[in-house]
Design a protein around this motif. Structure first.
Motif, PDB file in Angstrom:
ATOM      1  N   LEU A 223       0.836  -1.194   0.000  1.00  0.00           N
ATOM      2  CA  LEU A 223       0.000   0.000   0.000  1.00  0.00           C
ATOM      3  C   LEU A 223       0.878   1.254   0.000  1.00  0.00           C
ATOM      4  N   TYR A 224       0.670   2.078  -1.018  1.00  0.00           N
ATOM      5  CA  TYR A 224       1.422   3.324  -1.136  1.00  0.00           C
ATOM      6  C   TYR A 224       0.472   4.515  -1.056  1.00  0.00           C
ATOM      7  N   ILE A 225       0.859   5.512  -0.267  1.00  0.00           N
ATOM      8  CA  ILE A 225       0.223   6.821  -0.348  1.00  0.00           C
ATOM      9  C   ILE A 225       0.970   7.603  -1.423  1.00  0.00           C
ATOM     10  N   VAL A 226       0.226   8.196  -2.345  1.00  0.00           N
ATOM     11  CA  VAL A 226       0.826   8.865  -3.502  1.00  0.00           C
ATOM     12  C   VAL A 226       0.558  10.365  -3.445  1.00  0.00           C
ATOM     13  N   ASP A 227       1.605  11.149  -3.532  1.00  0.00           N
ATOM     14  CA  ASP A 227       1.434  12.593  -3.682  1.00  0.00           C
ATOM     15  C   ASP A 227       0.847  12.850  -5.070  1.00  0.00           C
ATOM     16  N   ALA A 228      -0.326  13.485  -5.121  1.00  0.00           N
ATOM     17  CA  ALA A 228      -1.035  13.687  -6.395  1.00  0.00           C
ATOM     18  C   ALA A 228      -1.411  15.162  -6.535  1.00  0.00           C
ATOM     19  N   ILE A 236      -3.969  13.515  -2.074  1.00  0.00           N
ATOM     20  CA  ILE A 236      -3.221  12.264  -2.128  1.00  0.00           C
ATOM     21  C   ILE A 236      -4.070  11.164  -2.768  1.00  0.00           C
ATOM     22  N   ASN A 237      -3.400  10.190  -3.335  1.00  0.00           N
ATOM     23  CA  ASN A 237      -4.030   9.013  -3.921  1.00  0.00           C
ATOM     24  C   ASN A 237      -3.487   7.768  -3.236  1.00  0.00           C
ATOM     25  N   ILE A 238      -4.032   6.616  -3.615  1.00  0.00           N
ATOM     26  CA  ILE A 238      -3.614   5.335  -3.043  1.00  0.00           C
ATOM     27  C   ILE A 238      -3.290   4.354  -4.167  1.00  0.00           C
ATOM     28  N   LEU A 239      -2.158   3.669  -4.036  1.00  0.00           N
ATOM     29  CA  LEU A 239      -1.795   2.575  -4.936  1.00  0.00           C
ATOM     30  C   LEU A 239      -1.767   1.307  -4.093  1.00  0.00           C
ATOM     31  N   ALA A 240      -2.663   0.366  -4.400  1.00  0.00           N
ATOM     32  CA  ALA A 240      -2.836  -0.824  -3.562  1.00  0.00           C
ATOM     33  C   ALA A 240      -2.614  -2.084  -4.362  1.00  0.00           C
ATOM     34  N   MET A 245      -0.889 -10.307  -9.304  1.00  0.00           N
ATOM     35  CA  MET A 245      -0.787  -9.626 -10.592  1.00  0.00           C
ATOM     36  C   MET A 245      -1.777  -8.467 -10.712  1.00  0.00           C
ATOM     37  N   THR A 246      -2.374  -8.026  -9.613  1.00  0.00           N
ATOM     38  CA  THR A 246      -3.401  -6.991  -9.689  1.00  0.00           C
ATOM     39  C   THR A 246      -3.104  -5.833  -8.751  1.00  0.00           C
ATOM     40  N   THR A 247      -3.275  -4.622  -9.277  1.00  0.00           N
ATOM     41  CA  THR A 247      -3.037  -3.403  -8.526  1.00  0.00           C
ATOM     42  C   THR A 247      -4.154  -2.417  -8.819  1.00  0.00           C
ATOM     43  N   VAL A 248      -4.619  -1.715  -7.782  1.00  0.00           N
ATOM     44  CA  VAL A 248      -5.692  -0.737  -7.914  1.00  0.00           C
ATOM     45  C   VAL A 248      -5.155   0.628  -7.509  1.00  0.00           C
ATOM     46  N   TYR A 249      -5.514   1.637  -8.301  1.00  0.00           N
ATOM     47  CA  TYR A 249      -5.111   3.014  -7.998  1.00  0.00           C
ATOM     48  C   TYR A 249      -6.367   3.813  -7.694  1.00  0.00           C
ATOM     49  N   LEU A 250      -6.467   4.320  -6.472  1.00  0.00           N
ATOM     50  CA  LEU A 250      -7.604   5.125  -6.042  1.00  0.00           C
ATOM     51  C   LEU A 250      -7.219   6.585  -6.231  1.00  0.00           C
ATOM     52  N   VAL A 302      -2.664  -1.172 -14.452  1.00  0.00           N
ATOM     53  CA  VAL A 302      -3.201  -0.840 -13.135  1.00  0.00           C
ATOM     54  C   VAL A 302      -4.661  -0.396 -13.293  1.00  0.00           C
ATOM     55  N   GLU A 303      -5.544  -0.894 -12.440  1.00  0.00           N
ATOM     56  CA  GLU A 303      -6.933  -0.458 -12.476  1.00  0.00           C
ATOM     57  C   GLU A 303      -7.044   0.890 -11.764  1.00  0.00           C
ATOM     58  N   VAL A 304      -7.629   1.868 -12.434  1.00  0.00           N
ATOM     59  CA  VAL A 304      -7.762   3.213 -11.900  1.00  0.00           C
ATOM     60  C   VAL A 304      -9.230   3.490 -11.604  1.00  0.00           C
ATOM     61  N   ILE A 305      -9.506   3.990 -10.388  1.00  0.00           N
ATOM     62  CA  ILE A 305     -10.870   4.332  -9.987  1.00  0.00           C
ATOM     63  C   ILE A 305     -10.856   5.737  -9.392  1.00  0.00           C
ATOM     64  N   PHE A 306     -11.682   6.614  -9.937  1.00  0.00           N
ATOM     65  CA  PHE A 306     -11.805   7.973  -9.428  1.00  0.00           C
ATOM     66  C   PHE A 306     -12.958   8.056  -8.424  1.00  0.00           C
TER      67      PHE A 306
END
Length: 326
Positions: A223-228, A236-240, A245-250, A302-306
């Motif tokens: 789990l990464y907190i991302v400066d956005a 901030i955003n989240i990279l989980a 093989m799966t990653t989600v970007y909030l 990476v799956e991206v969800i806004f």
């Protein structure tokens, strides 16, 4: 309990840090209506779109102790809009129709959790449609991006009726503001956190893949907190990592419309009553750079969800990915 994103069962204890994963669930947190011309260009003067205000439950399990850390990312709309400050209530009138239920507390209850089960509430940013009802989370620690505290207390000169903030929003004794992503973290600040267990909010920001500034929250790559930057100070955003093989970007409010992500539209601008150019993003250029980085992540799988991702919400296959849904 609901279905984990891309991972039907909790992960087995990882053999190495690279195998560590988290569970991510979507939470319903209300719907409201946006005039398109404030968000995308070109757009007609009358086009409006009802969008969700999505929140997310993130669950990390320590591979050694099996202790779980539960994080809620954003709280969406406040169920009683009369509890917003008067300027925000006036703005809310321009965002009708609106539905504030189910809110985050009801969405958590659908999967058998209450606010008391949540260790941390993390805000992507402190705009009214993301802050929800903090008083519900009487035992949680709140986490905000660097610069958000100053906004809450009246700093800055942002334009637009959406940019009103509440100084008394968060409990001062249970709120952490992340370190400045553009300054080194001094040793005295980061040492107490690094030696303890659980999430480490006061480490040094580092680069990860195409992201220039992230915090590896559990030091295991899950789990990464991302400066956005761009949308609002402290955004901030989240990279989980949710599976091998799966990653989600909030992505919070880094983007408000997938047509921008597909390069079919540009970020919208408008003139206020005084003739000033306004934008939903505090810094449009920085917002465009953040979107470019997210586009690269998406192109890499990476799956991206806004937060207001109506296309994602309307996709039938995502209905089972809300907490408490089979």
């Amino acid at each position: 309990m609901g279905s984990v994103f891309m991972n039907k069962a909790p992960p087995s204890p990882p053999e190495s840090a690279s195998e560590a994963t988290v569970e991510v669930y979507a939470l319903q947190a209300g719907h409201f209506t946006l005039p398109e011309r404030f968000f995308v260009h070109p757009a007609s003067e009358t086009a409006r779109r009802t969008v969700p205000s999505l929140s997310f439950l993130i669950v990390h399990q320590d591979p050694v102790t099996s202790e779980k850390t539960r994080i809620v990312f954003d709280l969406g709309l406040r169920r009683d809009v009369k509890r917003y400050s008067e300027p925000i209530q006036k703005h809310v009138e321009t965002r009708q129709p609106m539905e504030t239920l189910p809110d985050v507390t009801k969405s958590l209850a659908a999967g058998g959790l209450s606010p008391d089960d949540i260790d941390y509430v993390m805000y992507s940013h402190v705009h009214w449609d993301h802050v929800g009802e903090p008083r519900d989370f009487a035992k949680s620690t709140f986490v905000i991006g660097n610069g958000a505290k100053a906004l809450l207390h009246g700093a800055g000169s942002l334009r637009g009726s959406h940019s009103f903030f509440e100084a008394d929003l968060l409990p001062s004794d249970r709120t952490l503001e992340l370190p400045n992503p553009y300054e080194e973290v001094d040793e005295e600040t980061k040492k107490p956190q690094s030696e303890g267990k659980g999430p480490d909010f006061f480490q040094e920001w580092k680069s990860h893949e195409n992201l220039p500034r992230v915090l590896d929250l559990f030091h295991d790559g899950s789990l990464y907190i991302v400066d956005a930057p761009g949308h609002l100070p402290g955004h901030i955003n989240i990279l989980a990592k949710t599976g091998p093989m799966t990653t989600v970007y909030l992505a919070g409010d880094a983007c408000h419309d997938r047509r921008i992500m597909r390069n079919e539209r540009k970020i919208g601008e408008w003139l206020d009553d005084h003739g000033h150019i306004c934008c939903i993003h505090a810094d449009k250029k920085l917002a465009e750079q953040t979107i470019e980085r997210i586009q690269k992540l998406e192109s890499d799988g990476v799956e991206v969800i806004f937060a207001h991702d109506f296309e994602w919400e309307e996709d039938v296959k995502n209905q089972s990915r809300f907490f408490g849904q089979a």
